[in-house]
Scaffold this motif. Structure first.
Motif, PDB file in Angstrom:
ATOM      1  N   TRP A 116      50.262  38.360  51.467  1.00  6.96           N
ATOM      2  CA  TRP A 116      48.835  38.038  51.509  1.00  6.96           C
ATOM      3  C   TRP A 116      48.012  39.044  50.713  1.00  6.96           C
ATOM      4  N   TRP A 117      48.389  40.319  50.735  1.00  2.00           N
ATOM      5  CA  TRP A 117      47.699  41.346  49.946  1.00  2.00           C
ATOM      6  C   TRP A 117      47.751  40.959  48.468  1.00  2.00           C
ATOM      7  N   ASP A 118      48.959  40.620  47.989  1.00  5.27           N
ATOM      8  CA  ASP A 118      49.126  40.274  46.583  1.00  5.27           C
ATOM      9  C   ASP A 118      48.430  38.970  46.226  1.00  5.27           C
ATOM     10  N   VAL A 119      48.458  37.986  47.130  1.00  2.00           N
ATOM     11  CA  VAL A 119      47.810  36.706  46.843  1.00  2.00           C
ATOM     12  C   VAL A 119      46.293  36.866  46.806  1.00  2.00           C
ATOM     13  N   VAL A 120      45.727  37.622  47.729  1.00  2.00           N
ATOM     14  CA  VAL A 120      44.279  37.847  47.714  1.00  2.00           C
ATOM     15  C   VAL A 120      43.891  38.591  46.438  1.00  2.00           C
ATOM     16  N   MET A 121      44.677  39.590  46.054  1.00  3.84           N
ATOM     17  CA  MET A 121      44.401  40.332  44.826  1.00  3.84           C
ATOM     18  C   MET A 121      44.506  39.407  43.605  1.00  3.84           C
ATOM     19  N   LEU A 122      45.504  38.562  43.580  1.00  6.83           N
ATOM     20  CA  LEU A 122      45.687  37.611  42.484  1.00  6.83           C
ATOM     21  C   LEU A 122      44.513  36.645  42.382  1.00  6.83           C
ATOM     22  N   TRP A 123      44.146  36.026  43.494  1.00  6.79           N
ATOM     23  CA  TRP A 123      43.048  35.053  43.496  1.00  6.79           C
ATOM     24  C   TRP A 123      41.737  35.708  43.073  1.00  6.79           C
ATOM     25  N   LEU A 124      41.409  36.846  43.683  1.00  2.79           N
ATOM     26  CA  LEU A 124      40.150  37.520  43.348  1.00  2.79           C
ATOM     27  C   LEU A 124      40.118  37.918  41.879  1.00  2.79           C
ATOM     28  N   ALA A 125      41.223  38.469  41.366  1.00  3.65           N
ATOM     29  CA  ALA A 125      41.251  38.939  39.978  1.00  3.65           C
ATOM     30  C   ALA A 125      41.142  37.775  38.994  1.00  3.65           C
ATOM     31  N   LEU A 126      41.846  36.684  39.243  1.00  5.41           N
ATOM     32  CA  LEU A 126      41.790  35.568  38.304  1.00  5.41           C
ATOM     33  C   LEU A 126      40.431  34.878  38.315  1.00  5.41           C
ATOM     34  N   ILE A 127      39.859  34.690  39.486  1.00  3.05           N
ATOM     35  CA  ILE A 127      38.527  34.065  39.544  1.00  3.05           C
ATOM     36  C   ILE A 127      37.477  35.004  38.962  1.00  3.05           C
ATOM     37  N   HIS A 128      37.596  36.297  39.241  1.00  2.00           N
ATOM     38  CA  HIS A 128      36.681  37.300  38.695  1.00  2.00           C
ATOM     39  C   HIS A 128      36.757  37.290  37.162  1.00  2.00           C
ATOM     40  N   GLY A 129      37.960  37.306  36.627  1.00  2.00           N
ATOM     41  CA  GLY A 129      38.139  37.302  35.173  1.00  2.00           C
ATOM     42  C   GLY A 129      37.646  36.019  34.531  1.00  2.00           C
ATOM     43  N   ALA A 130      37.957  34.868  35.143  1.00  2.00           N
ATOM     44  CA  ALA A 130      37.514  33.589  34.588  1.00  2.00           C
ATOM     45  C   ALA A 130      35.993  33.484  34.631  1.00  2.00           C
ATOM     46  N   ASN A 131      35.383  33.968  35.695  1.00  2.00           N
ATOM     47  CA  ASN A 131      33.922  33.933  35.788  1.00  2.00           C
ATOM     48  C   ASN A 131      33.291  34.859  34.751  1.00  2.00           C
ATOM     49  N   GLY A 132      33.894  36.009  34.516  1.00  2.00           N
ATOM     50  CA  GLY A 132      33.399  36.910  33.473  1.00  2.00           C
ATOM     51  C   GLY A 132      33.524  36.290  32.091  1.00  2.00           C
ATOM     52  N   ARG A 170      31.271  23.640  26.751  1.00  2.00           N
ATOM     53  CA  ARG A 170      31.814  22.875  27.872  1.00  2.00           C
ATOM     54  C   ARG A 170      33.342  22.848  27.822  1.00  2.00           C
ATOM     55  N   VAL A 171      33.904  22.627  26.639  1.00  2.00           N
ATOM     56  CA  VAL A 171      35.369  22.595  26.490  1.00  2.00           C
ATOM     57  C   VAL A 171      35.973  23.960  26.829  1.00  2.00           C
ATOM     58  N   LEU A 172      35.368  25.027  26.348  1.00  2.00           N
ATOM     59  CA  LEU A 172      35.900  26.368  26.620  1.00  2.00           C
ATOM     60  C   LEU A 172      35.818  26.730  28.103  1.00  2.00           C
ATOM     61  N   VAL A 173      34.715  26.380  28.736  1.00  2.00           N
ATOM     62  CA  VAL A 173      34.569  26.688  30.164  1.00  2.00           C
ATOM     63  C   VAL A 173      35.596  25.891  30.974  1.00  2.00           C
ATOM     64  N   TRP A 174      35.775  24.624  30.639  1.00  2.00           N
ATOM     65  CA  TRP A 174      36.800  23.825  31.326  1.00  2.00           C
ATOM     66  C   TRP A 174      38.192  24.418  31.105  1.00  2.00           C
ATOM     67  N   ALA A 175      38.485  24.841  29.869  1.00  2.00           N
ATOM     68  CA  ALA A 175      39.789  25.437  29.566  1.00  2.00           C
ATOM     69  C   ALA A 175      39.999  26.716  30.370  1.00  2.00           C
ATOM     70  N   LEU A 176      38.943  27.521  30.503  1.00  2.00           N
ATOM     71  CA  LEU A 176      39.039  28.749  31.309  1.00  2.00           C
ATOM     72  C   LEU A 176      39.388  28.444  32.754  1.00  2.00           C
ATOM     73  N   TRP A 177      38.673  27.496  33.351  1.00  2.00           N
ATOM     74  CA  TRP A 177      38.905  27.187  34.763  1.00  2.00           C
ATOM     75  C   TRP A 177      40.252  26.512  34.966  1.00  2.00           C
ATOM     76  N   LEU A 178      40.689  25.679  34.010  1.00  3.16           N
ATOM     77  CA  LEU A 178      42.018  25.066  34.134  1.00  3.16           C
ATOM     78  C   LEU A 178      43.123  26.122  34.041  1.00  3.16           C
ATOM     79  N   ALA A 179      42.976  27.059  33.098  1.00  5.17           N
ATOM     80  CA  ALA A 179      43.969  28.128  32.959  1.00  5.17           C
ATOM     81  C   ALA A 179      43.995  29.011  34.214  1.00  5.17           C
ATOM     82  N   ALA A 180      42.819  29.363  34.723  1.00  2.64           N
ATOM     83  CA  ALA A 180      42.758  30.186  35.938  1.00  2.64           C
ATOM     84  C   ALA A 180      43.364  29.441  37.117  1.00  2.64           C
ATOM     85  N   GLY A 181      43.045  28.153  37.256  1.00  6.95           N
ATOM     86  CA  GLY A 181      43.612  27.361  38.351  1.00  6.95           C
ATOM     87  C   GLY A 181      45.119  27.257  38.254  1.00  6.95           C
TER      88      GLY A 181
END
Length: 155
Positions: A75-91, A107-118
């Motif tokens: 859970w430590w690693d998963v929380v760190m993974l989720w927070l870091a990827l969403i933080h990076g994608a939002n940045g 729009r295409v780039l933002v969608w690509a960012l969120w798809l890659a992060a997901g």
């Protein structure tokens, strides 16, 4: 002294306020909160992995397998993974919004960012929770005896 009339400053027309949540505000708040949490999680990760035990020399396949067998560290690693990827994608989304002027490209780039992060979030979560250190271990492997004493993996 003569008074001089100043022209009204040029300002862009403000867009009308949309109904619903202010996503930019919540993205800004998320960046601050997740940044503080990530500092705690990352330095905790480094402290437990490098300063306790044998340091860098102690990190090997067995260390990782033992760590990922413990639900606390999963859970430590998963929380760190989720927070870091969403933080990076939002940045990155913020950077794209600031520098890409064409709305279709943005729009295409933002969608690509969120798809890659997901995709990376799903893949990383599967790796952490479905990790089986004994997958593919045969009788001639150095891990054979250790794998015979481990409980069956949970999926």
């Amino acid at each position: 002294m003569s008074t001089m009339d100043l022209a009204a400053p040029r300002s862009p027309l403000a867009a009308p306020r949309r109904k619903g949540p202010n996503l930019e505000k919540w993205g800004w708040i998320y960046m601050r909160v997740s940044g503080v949490l990530l500092v705690f999680l990352i330095f905790g990760h480094l402290f437990f992995n490098l300063f306790l035990g044998d340091g860098i020399k102690g990190i090997d396949w067995g260390f990782v397998a033992g760590k990922l067998a413990n639900p606390w560290w999963q859970w430590w690693d998963v929380v760190m993974l989720w927070l870091a990827l969403i933080h990076g994608a939002n940045g990155m989304r913020t950077i794209v919004n600031d520098y890409v002027t064409h709305s279709g490209t943005r729009r295409v780039l933002v969608w690509a960012l969120w798809l890659a992060a997901g995709f990376l979030i799903v893949l990383g979560t599967l790796v952490v929770f479905a990790f089986d250190p004994c997958n593919g271990v045969t009788t001639d492997s150095v891990f054979w005896e250790q794998c015979q004493n481990l409980p069956a993996p949970r999926l």
